[in-house]
Structures are given as structure tokens and as C-alpha cells.
Write an enzyme that holds these catalytic residues in place. Structure first.
Site, PDB file in Angstrom:
ATOM      1  N   LYS A   7    -108.049  10.878 -46.746  1.00 46.36           N
ATOM      2  CA  LYS A   7    -106.824  10.926 -47.561  1.00 46.36           C
ATOM      3  C   LYS A   7    -106.019   9.670 -47.217  1.00 46.36           C
ATOM      4  CE  LYS A   7    -104.051  13.218 -50.317  1.00 46.36           C
ATOM      5  NZ  LYS A   7    -104.285  13.215 -51.751  1.00 46.36           N
TER       6      LYS A   7
ATOM      7  N   ASP B 111    -108.839  14.950 -52.259  1.00 48.41           N
ATOM      8  CA  ASP B 111    -108.590  15.842 -53.403  1.00 48.41           C
ATOM      9  C   ASP B 111    -109.588  15.565 -54.532  1.00 48.41           C
ATOM     10  OD1 ASP B 111    -107.109  13.522 -53.095  1.00 48.41           O
ATOM     11  OD2 ASP B 111    -105.532  14.109 -54.484  1.00 48.41           O
TER      12      ASP B 111
ATOM     13  N   TYR C 246    -106.206  19.006 -35.255  1.00 52.13           N
ATOM     14  CA  TYR C 246    -106.843  20.044 -34.443  1.00 52.13           C
ATOM     15  C   TYR C 246    -106.762  19.774 -32.943  1.00 52.13           C
ATOM     16  CZ  TYR C 246    -109.095  22.892 -37.957  1.00 52.13           C
ATOM     17  OH  TYR C 246    -109.343  23.766 -38.972  1.00 52.13           O
TER      18      TYR C 246
ATOM     19  N   ASP D 272    -113.018  20.788 -42.354  1.00 51.03           N
ATOM     20  CA  ASP D 272    -112.869  22.241 -42.240  1.00 51.03           C
ATOM     21  C   ASP D 272    -112.784  22.863 -43.635  1.00 51.03           C
ATOM     22  OD1 ASP D 272    -112.539  24.687 -41.122  1.00 51.03           O
ATOM     23  OD2 ASP D 272    -110.442  24.419 -40.584  1.00 51.03           O
TER      24      ASP D 272
END
Ligand code: NAP
Length: 403
Positions: free
Chosen positions: A216, A268, A149, A292
């Protein structure tokens, strides 16, 4: 006017009648923001009987600012928000793929509002797509200033992208195809650490049970993986007396029953965990992009974005906001759901330390839903006629009671 003051460089001093900035917002902004301000005023009056009050200062940002000044984010507005220190905003339009930079991102970066805080909890009476929505009671701390971002990206055919592809190939032996656009994902120790510190501070003050670091890191080791490492590090260095890692906790749960458990989950996996083991999660600290996605996913479980509050908070400045967009098709029709910005107003009141007013406003919203008084977005799921935005505000106002 009594502005909030900063003493000794970092101590925020709140007067009894602070000036708080408000940005009305584009689209449905003018409908929902005025309802929220009225209700914030009512809850303050009902809890403090004139001893405390807010003086509102309208700050021009977005389409109205453009019409009046030729700029979407005029310098005078930034100065006004700086003077107010704490503000609230309606949604602002961002064109996709062209035009000006997101005003939301600009405000977050300008005031270094590094934590996007999103509490998600269920109100009885709201239709939900899951079986036990009441199990949801989480607060997400999403890093707000870096990651993909940060806006460091180039179109595939730009001179910058060509130069960077050449550099990567010549200097580092990495070959990208000629049609690849490039984005950069910076994740730093300083910014990760201060975000996790804020999340743990919140967990301590609000007697929460755990803080989960979502990352992640199995794939992006030096960005997402580093976020996880730095998160555990700050917990161990600065909060050793009140926190315990999940690994330690599982060895002897009784010994650590009063400690905040620090755990981590891969993104995930976390998306399915929040559905299948909802009650096991509490405060979440995560990177910008993960946060987000995850915050909208959680909001959907308890009835959608129209209900979800949020705040962008730094060490000094804070801007609370409706987290949904401008819903242009409902603009000016007085039918949008104002709950998100009303509950963001309650977060603002907590920030001022005015917990009595914040709690009374939250309870009034909760009771309004329990009584089945809802706007069209919720009403259509219940096969009934919805209230107007302003009528919903009146229903909440009737239910505001002193704490
Ligand atoms: P959106 O404005 O959130 O609207 C998408 C849909 O969500 C609406 O059509 C409506 O659904 C529902 N909705 C959202 N807020 C609602 C409310 N308060 N009451 C009732 N229904 C509501 O998303 P978008 O269409 O993707 O974005 C429109 C503009 O908003 C864009 O310019 C975007 O950049 C901007 N945006 C701003 C912010 C912000 O300022 N924080 C955040 C997100 C998007 P139904 O059609 O099903 O009734």
C-alpha cells in the site's frame, strides 16, 4: 532418536528417520492433529517402504501445557522445538484484548520464522463462491515478524501513549488527539529483502511464472512503498539472470518468456484482481497485515479456511500449521475438517525433501474430495451428510498410493 542437524552454521541435514515435533493444539487440535500424523506416516511408508520414517515428539504448548506446567509456552517446549528444528502444530487459543500474548506470534518471533507461506489451490468437488475456482493456484509469502504485528502499541490512556503523543507534538510537530491509542509499523530493508528473496527462490525451484509484490505504498510510502522498492532491488541484484520486471516484459514478451516476471500491485487493487484476473497471479510476496487479509480472502475463493495449509519458515527452523483457529464449538466432537493440517503435513514433507510422500498425500486428499467424501463443513453446502474427522482420515488413507 535422530535429530535434524545443522552443519557449518546453516546447512540443514535431514536423517532418514528424523525426530519431528508436534504441538497437538487447543480445541479441535487433538482431533485433527492425530489424523494428520497418521496420514503423514502412511504416505512416507507407502513411498519409501521403511527406508525413511518420522519419529514424532509431542511438545506441550497451549492449554494442555498450562494445565500441566502452569505456563502456556514453557521453556522446555521451546528447547524441544529448537532441537527438532522442523515441527507441525494444531491451532492455539488466543484471548482477544487481554491475557497472554498470541502463542503463534511468540513462536514466530522466537524462532525467527519470517515467512508465512500459504499455498492456495482448488480441489475439484469443493463448493466455491466463485465461478471458476480452478483458476486459483497461488502461493503467498507473508512477512511474519514486523509491521503492525510486531506488538509495539499502547492504550490511549497509558503513560507511554501520553509520553509518545507529547514527544510527537514537541519534537516533530505532529498533534494527535488525547484519546488516540498508538501502534508502530516497522518495515525494514533486511526483513523485506529476505522475505522477497525466499519468494523468488521458491518461484525458481517450483517453476512459477511471476512474483507479485503487494503493498500500500501509495499511502504508506516509507514502509509499504519501501517494501516494494526493496523487493525490486533484491530481484535485480541477486536474480537478474532469471527475473524480469513486468515493465520490461510487456515491451517484448517473447524475449522474456522463460523469465520470472516481478510485478507489483497496490493492496486494494490486488483484492479485486485476484477475483477478476485470477490466472494472472502466481507467487505473492507481501507485508504482514496485507498478507493476513489476502491469504484468508484467497482461501475463501477455493472453499474456506478449513482446507488451507500453511507454514512458518525461517532460514533454519520451520513450523507447519493448521491455519484456521481452534473452532471451540467443535472441540472433542470428531467432526472438524482436518484438511488444513494434513496439507500442511505435505508441505512439511516437501521441506524434508521427501517429495514422493508429499505428492502422494496431496493426491490422496484431492481424490477424496473428487469422490465426494467430505466432512460436515463442506457436506452441508452440498446438502449431504458429512463424515467424521477420523472417517475422513480413513478415506484419505485408502487413497494413498506410492508415487
Ligand atoms: P476459528 O477457530 O477458525 O473458527 C471459526 C469458524 O470457522 C468455526 O466456527 C467453523 O465455522 C469454521 N472452522 C474453522 N476451522 C474449521 C475446521 N477445521 N473444520 C470445520 N470448520 C472450521 O476462528 P475463531 O473462532 O475466530 O477463533 C477461535 C480461537 O482460535 C481463538 O482463540 C483464536 O485466537 C484462535 N486462532 C488460532 C489460530 C492458530 O493457531 N493458527 C488461527 C486463528 C485463530 P462454522 O461455525 O461455520 O461451522
Amino acid at each position: 532418536m535422530a535429530y535434524i542437524r545443522i552443519e557449518d552454521q546453516s546447512k540443514v541435514v535431514i536423517p532418514q528417520n528424523p525426530t519431528i515435533g508436534f504441538i497437538e493444539g487447543d480445541g479441535i487440535g487433538s482431533d485433527i492433529t492425530k489424523v494428520a500424523i497418521k496420514l503423514i506416516n502412511s504416505s512416507v511408508e507407502s513411498s519409501y517402504h521403511g527406508e525413511k520414517s518420522i519419529e514424532w515428539k509431542k511438545v506441550l504448548v497451549g492449554e494442555e501445557a498450562f494445565q500441566k506446567t502452569g505456563k502456556h509456552l514453557p521453556q522446555e517446549s521451546l528447547e524441544e522445538l529448537r532441537k527438532c528444528i522442523i515441527s507441525i502444530k494444531g491451532p492455539l487459543t488466543t484471548p482477544v484484548g487481554e491475557g497472554f500474548r498470541s502463542l503463534n506470534v511468540s513462536l514466530r518471533q522466537y524462532f525467527d520464522l519470517y515467512a508465512n507461506i500459504r499455498p492456495v489451490k482448488y480441489f475439484p468437488g469443493v463448493p466455491s463462491p466463485v465461478k471458476n475456482p480452478e483458476k486459483m493456484n497461488m502461493v503467498i509469502f507473508r512477512e511474519n515478524t514486523e509491521d503492525l504485528y510486531a506488538g509495539i502499541e499502547w492504550r490511549y490512556d497509558s503513560p507511554e501513549a501520553k509520553k509518545l503523543r507529547r514527544f510527537l507534538q514537541d519534537e516533530l510537530g505532529v498533534k494527535l488527539t488525547e484519546d488516540a491509542g498508538i501502534g508502530i509499523k516497522p518495515i525494514s530493508k533486511f526483513r523485506s529483502t529476505r522475505l522477497v528473496r525466499k519468494a523468488i527462490d521458491f518461484a525458481i525451484k517450483n517453476r512459477r511464472r511471476s512474483v507479485t509484490l503487494v503493498h500500500k505504498g501509495n499511502i504508506m510510502k516509507y514502509t509499504e512503498g519501501a517494501f516494494k522498492e526493496w523487493g525490486y532491488e533484491v530481484a535485480a541484484k541477486e536474480f537478474a539472470d532469471v527475473t524480469v520486471t513486468e515493465e520490461q516484459y510487456l515491451q517484448n514478451p517473447n524475449a522474456y518468456s522463460n523469465k520470472i516476471v516481478i510485478k507489483d500491485r497496490i493492496t486494494d487493487n490486488m483484492f479485486q484482481q485476484v477475483l477478476t484476473r485470477t490466472e494472472e497471479y502466481d507467487v505473492i510476496a507481501t507485508t504482514n497485515l496485507n498478507g493476513d487479509y489476502l491469504s484468508d480472502d484467497l482461501a475463501a475463493q477455493v472453499g474456506g479456511l478449513g482446507l488451507a495449509p500453511g507454514g512458518n519458515v525461517g532460514d533454519i527452523y520451520a513450523i507447519y500449521e493448521a491455519v484456521h483457529g481452534t473452532a471451540p464449538k467443535y472441540a472433542g466432537m470428531d467432526i472438524a475438517n482436518p484438511t488444513s493440517i494434513i496439507l500442511s503435513g505435505a508441505m512439511l514433507l516437501h521441506h524434508l525433501g521427501w517429495d514422493l510422500a508429499a505428492d502422494s498425500l496431496e493426491r490422496a486428499v484431492e481424490q477424496t474430495y473428487k469422490d465426494g467424501r467430505v466432512t460436515q463443513d463442506i457436506a452441508r453446502l452440498l446438502n449431504k451428510k458429512g463424515l467424521k474427522c477420523s472417517e475422513f482420515g480413513e478415506e484419505v488413507e485408502k487413497r494413498i498410493k506410492p508415487s
